[in-house]
Design a protein around this motif. Structure first.
Motif, PDB file in Angstrom:
ATOM      1  N   GLN A 195       0.805  -1.212   0.000  1.00  0.00           N
ATOM      2  CA  GLN A 195       0.000   0.000   0.000  1.00  0.00           C
ATOM      3  C   GLN A 195       0.847   1.275   0.000  1.00  0.00           C
ATOM      4  O   GLN A 195       0.715   2.123  -0.884  1.00  0.00           O
ATOM      5  CB  GLN A 195      -0.919   0.000   1.227  1.00  0.00           C
ATOM      6  CG  GLN A 195      -1.835   1.213   1.281  1.00  0.00           C
ATOM      7  CD  GLN A 195      -2.455   1.414   2.655  1.00  0.00           C
ATOM      8  OE1 GLN A 195      -1.787   1.259   3.667  1.00  0.00           O
ATOM      9  NE2 GLN A 195      -3.737   1.735   2.682  1.00  0.00           N
ATOM     10  N   GLN A 196       1.721   1.416   1.004  1.00  0.00           N
ATOM     11  CA  GLN A 196       2.429   2.689   1.198  1.00  0.00           C
ATOM     12  C   GLN A 196       3.603   2.883   0.237  1.00  0.00           C
ATOM     13  O   GLN A 196       3.931   4.000  -0.122  1.00  0.00           O
ATOM     14  CB  GLN A 196       2.935   2.787   2.639  1.00  0.00           C
ATOM     15  CG  GLN A 196       1.833   2.986   3.660  1.00  0.00           C
ATOM     16  CD  GLN A 196       1.091   4.309   3.453  1.00  0.00           C
ATOM     17  OE1 GLN A 196       1.683   5.334   3.140  1.00  0.00           O
ATOM     18  NE2 GLN A 196      -0.231   4.280   3.603  1.00  0.00           N
ATOM     19  N   ASP A 197       4.270   1.782  -0.136  1.00  0.00           N
ATOM     20  CA  ASP A 197       5.462   1.915  -0.982  1.00  0.00           C
ATOM     21  C   ASP A 197       5.114   1.812  -2.463  1.00  0.00           C
ATOM     22  O   ASP A 197       5.804   2.353  -3.307  1.00  0.00           O
ATOM     23  CB  ASP A 197       6.491   0.825  -0.650  1.00  0.00           C
ATOM     24  CG  ASP A 197       6.903   0.834   0.816  1.00  0.00           C
ATOM     25  OD1 ASP A 197       6.531   1.787   1.523  1.00  0.00           O
ATOM     26  OD2 ASP A 197       7.574  -0.114   1.259  1.00  0.00           O
ATOM     27  N   MET A 198       4.032   1.048  -2.771  1.00  0.00           N
ATOM     28  CA  MET A 198       3.769   0.754  -4.172  1.00  0.00           C
ATOM     29  C   MET A 198       2.368   1.175  -4.645  1.00  0.00           C
ATOM     30  O   MET A 198       2.063   1.076  -5.829  1.00  0.00           O
ATOM     31  CB  MET A 198       3.981  -0.749  -4.408  1.00  0.00           C
ATOM     32  CG  MET A 198       5.411  -1.160  -4.030  1.00  0.00           C
ATOM     33  SD  MET A 198       5.655  -2.927  -3.822  1.00  0.00           S
ATOM     34  CE  MET A 198       5.717  -3.437  -5.527  1.00  0.00           C
ATOM     35  N   GLY A 199       1.519   1.625  -3.721  1.00  0.00           N
ATOM     36  CA  GLY A 199       0.174   2.037  -4.111  1.00  0.00           C
ATOM     37  C   GLY A 199      -0.684   0.864  -4.564  1.00  0.00           C
ATOM     38  O   GLY A 199      -1.494   1.001  -5.477  1.00  0.00           O
ATOM     39  N   LEU A 200      -0.505  -0.297  -3.931  1.00  0.00           N
ATOM     40  CA  LEU A 200      -1.265  -1.497  -4.293  1.00  0.00           C
ATOM     41  C   LEU A 200      -2.162  -1.900  -3.133  1.00  0.00           C
ATOM     42  O   LEU A 200      -1.683  -2.071  -2.004  1.00  0.00           O
ATOM     43  CB  LEU A 200      -0.307  -2.645  -4.624  1.00  0.00           C
ATOM     44  CG  LEU A 200       0.521  -2.466  -5.907  1.00  0.00           C
ATOM     45  CD1 LEU A 200       1.710  -3.426  -5.924  1.00  0.00           C
ATOM     46  CD2 LEU A 200      -0.359  -2.674  -7.135  1.00  0.00           C
ATOM     47  N   THR A 201      -3.456  -2.074  -3.410  1.00  0.00           N
ATOM     48  CA  THR A 201      -4.386  -2.457  -2.346  1.00  0.00           C
ATOM     49  C   THR A 201      -4.405  -3.975  -2.180  1.00  0.00           C
ATOM     50  O   THR A 201      -4.065  -4.721  -3.095  1.00  0.00           O
ATOM     51  CB  THR A 201      -5.807  -1.966  -2.661  1.00  0.00           C
ATOM     52  OG1 THR A 201      -6.223  -2.529  -3.913  1.00  0.00           O
ATOM     53  CG2 THR A 201      -5.851  -0.443  -2.767  1.00  0.00           C
TER      54      THR A 201
END
Ligand code: HEC
Ligand code: HEC
Length: 444
Positions: free
Chosen positions: A254-260
């Motif tokens: 989430q925080q490093d790659m923007g993946l949920t």
């Protein structure tokens, strides 16, 4: 360098010899300890060509399939949605890096403080104030990149002469709120994280001494958190912000790659940032529960490396000095893993990670003004020391949470707060004792 099997055998023979001649043995002989393999059944011999990408031996075939899929996900370059490979799309729209492996290069440490004042891929930045409140506009972590338009801002660093790097934010999409600081976080090597994941919480709590009842100046405390609706004790990250590998991986996604993911279904946007709502999503969630599981299988089976001892006597002397100077009060030599782990080589293993997984006040020089969860700006989790010596000569790695130390002795000399007495004891060692302690540190 002596081969591991041979070394272990000679050590055991030597120790057996000491035991046999115990009547005439010196104090040092009597104290010599039995050294089990560093990571129990998860120990392998260090091979420079394979680096930190070695797996524990003897894994069942069906496990290997999950692990290799997890490894693919770990090294994959994720793309913005919609992508040609739907299972690997959804990056961003705000992100720090497009692959786990960019920060954890070959599972070691990537470059952090570059000579020209730029920041390498091994360093990211938390945003928060002393009480742990994130920045209202940019959130709890700076994402310098965006799939469309520009990221939240760029960071460079300066050496102000003290050796503590000063970080400067430029071109932010919104100025930081009053009291919010940049919290640098170096990407740690991923050695034996599967074993640390399996240390029972009771063991961490047993080392806790928040009110320093034994008056040794050390008052480590557990980082009590709530994750996925459950109370738990933090153990991963420089401030022990995650309780499990699952939580750590989902947080990174989430925080490093923007993946949920199922754990974190939201993109890393605050209410003031509309880029997340305006950009296409890569699925709901973008990383399936199965894929998250596979990443964790991969992390779970990462091996630890047998000691690299070239002089047994110096190693034993170093071990004693490590205890005498007080390093052991935080860098606890051993922990034991749970007996109910799914994989046999990880079950009930005595591991020499040299950590208590607790938070300690390390003094003002190591503070960055950013609180996280219940951890104060000066508090850091004792990092594991196993395999650290392997990083010292790779020309890239640096030490401590912001990478300010280029060598292991430099890292020791920054210890303050609860670690001040140990640092002073280290400074007072004679030259040869210092050399012994460092050779021990480089071998564990
Ligand atoms: C942008 C760089 C970056 C990316 C991308 C990244 N990490 Fe990390 N990783 C870090 C940093 C920095 C930390 C320390 C975090 C902290 O202090 O809270 C960390 C910590 C960890 C840890 C805990 C290690 C320990 O000893 O406490 C694990 C496990 C981990 N990362 C796995 C992953 C996985 C899996 C991915 C991909 C899904 C990933 N990371 C992506 C930078 C990164
Ligand atoms: C009070 C607890 C405490 C004591 C005592 C202590 N340490 Fe540490 N050590 C820490 C913490 C916490 C950090 C991380 C600090 C940071 O990154 O800001 C650390 C970091 C380190 C690092 C760098 C680790 C890395 O991953 O970059 C080394 C090396 C180290 N310690 C060695 C020692 C040695 C050797 C001694 C004894 C002379 C010692 N420490 C005593 C708590 C302690």
């Amino acid at each position: 360098m002596i081969r591991t099997g041979y070394l272990l055998l000679t050590t055991l023979l030597l120790l057996a010899g000491c035991g046999a001649s115990d009547n005439s043995g010196s104090d040092a002989d009597k104290q010599a300890q039995v050294w089990l393999p560093v990571g129990g059944a998860a120990t392998v011999e260090w091979q420079a060509s394979l680096g930190f990408l070695q797996f524990i031996p003897g894994l069942p075939l069906e496990e290997l399939a999950q692990v290799s899929r997890g490894r693919e996900l770990f090294v994959a370059d994720w793309e913005m949605a919609p992508g040609a490979r739907p299972q690997l799309d959804g990056l961003g729209p705000l992100f720090v890096a497009g692959a786990c492996d960019l920060c954890h290069t070959a599972n070691g440490r990537a470059a952090s403080l570059l000579a020209d004042g730029q920041i390498g891929s091994g360093l990211l930045f938390r945003l928060g104030d002393a009480s742990g409140q994130p920045d209202p506009h940019l959130g709890g972590q700076l994402q310098p990149f965006a799939t469309v338009g520009r990221g939240e801002g760029d960071v460079s660093w300066q050496d102000d002469g003290s050796g503590k790097p000063q970080f400067v934010l430029s071109n932010p999409t919104h100025a930081l709120a009053a009291g919010v600081h940049l919290g640098p976080r170096l990407s740690p090597q991923l050695t034996g994280v599967g074993l640390l994941n399996l240390v029972p919480e009771e063991q961490i709590l047993a080392y806790e001494d928040e009110s320093d009842s034994n008056a040794d100046g050390i008052s480590g405390r557990a980082h009590r958190l709530q994750r996925e609706g459950q109370d738990c004790i933090g153990r991963f990250g420089w401030k022990a912000m995650q309780c499990s590998l699952r939580g750590q991986s989902a947080g990174a996604l989430q925080q490093d790659m923007g993946l949920t993911s199922v754990v974190n279904p939201q993109e890393p946007c605050t209410e003031h940032q509309d880029i997340c709502a305006s950009q296409p999503s890569g699925g709901n969630p973008e990383v399936s529960a199965e894929a998250l599981g596979q990443i964790n299988e991969f992390l779970s089976v990462l091996a630890v490396y047998e000691r690299r001892v070239s002089d047994n006597a110096a190693f034993e002397r170093g071990a004693q000095l490590f205890a005498q100077t007080g390093c052991e009060a935080c860098h606890r030599p051993t922990l034991t893993t749970r007996t109910d782990a799914a994989l046999a080589p990880l079950r009930g293993q005595t591991i020499y990670a040299y950590t208590d997984l607790l938070l300690h006040d390390m003094g003002a020089d190591l503070s960055d003004g950013v609180g996280e969860g219940n951890a104060q700006p000066q508090e850091w989790r004792t990092p594991p020391l196993w395999g650290l010596g392997l990083l010292e000569n790779d020309g890239v790695s640096r030490f401590l949470h912001d990478g300010r130390a280029q060598t292991l002795p430099q890292a020791i000399l920054w210890h303050g707060g609860e670690g001040l007495a140990a640092k002073q004891a280290f400074e007072q060692l004679e030259q040869s004792q210092r050399a012994d302690l460092l050779s021990f540190l480089r071998a564990i």
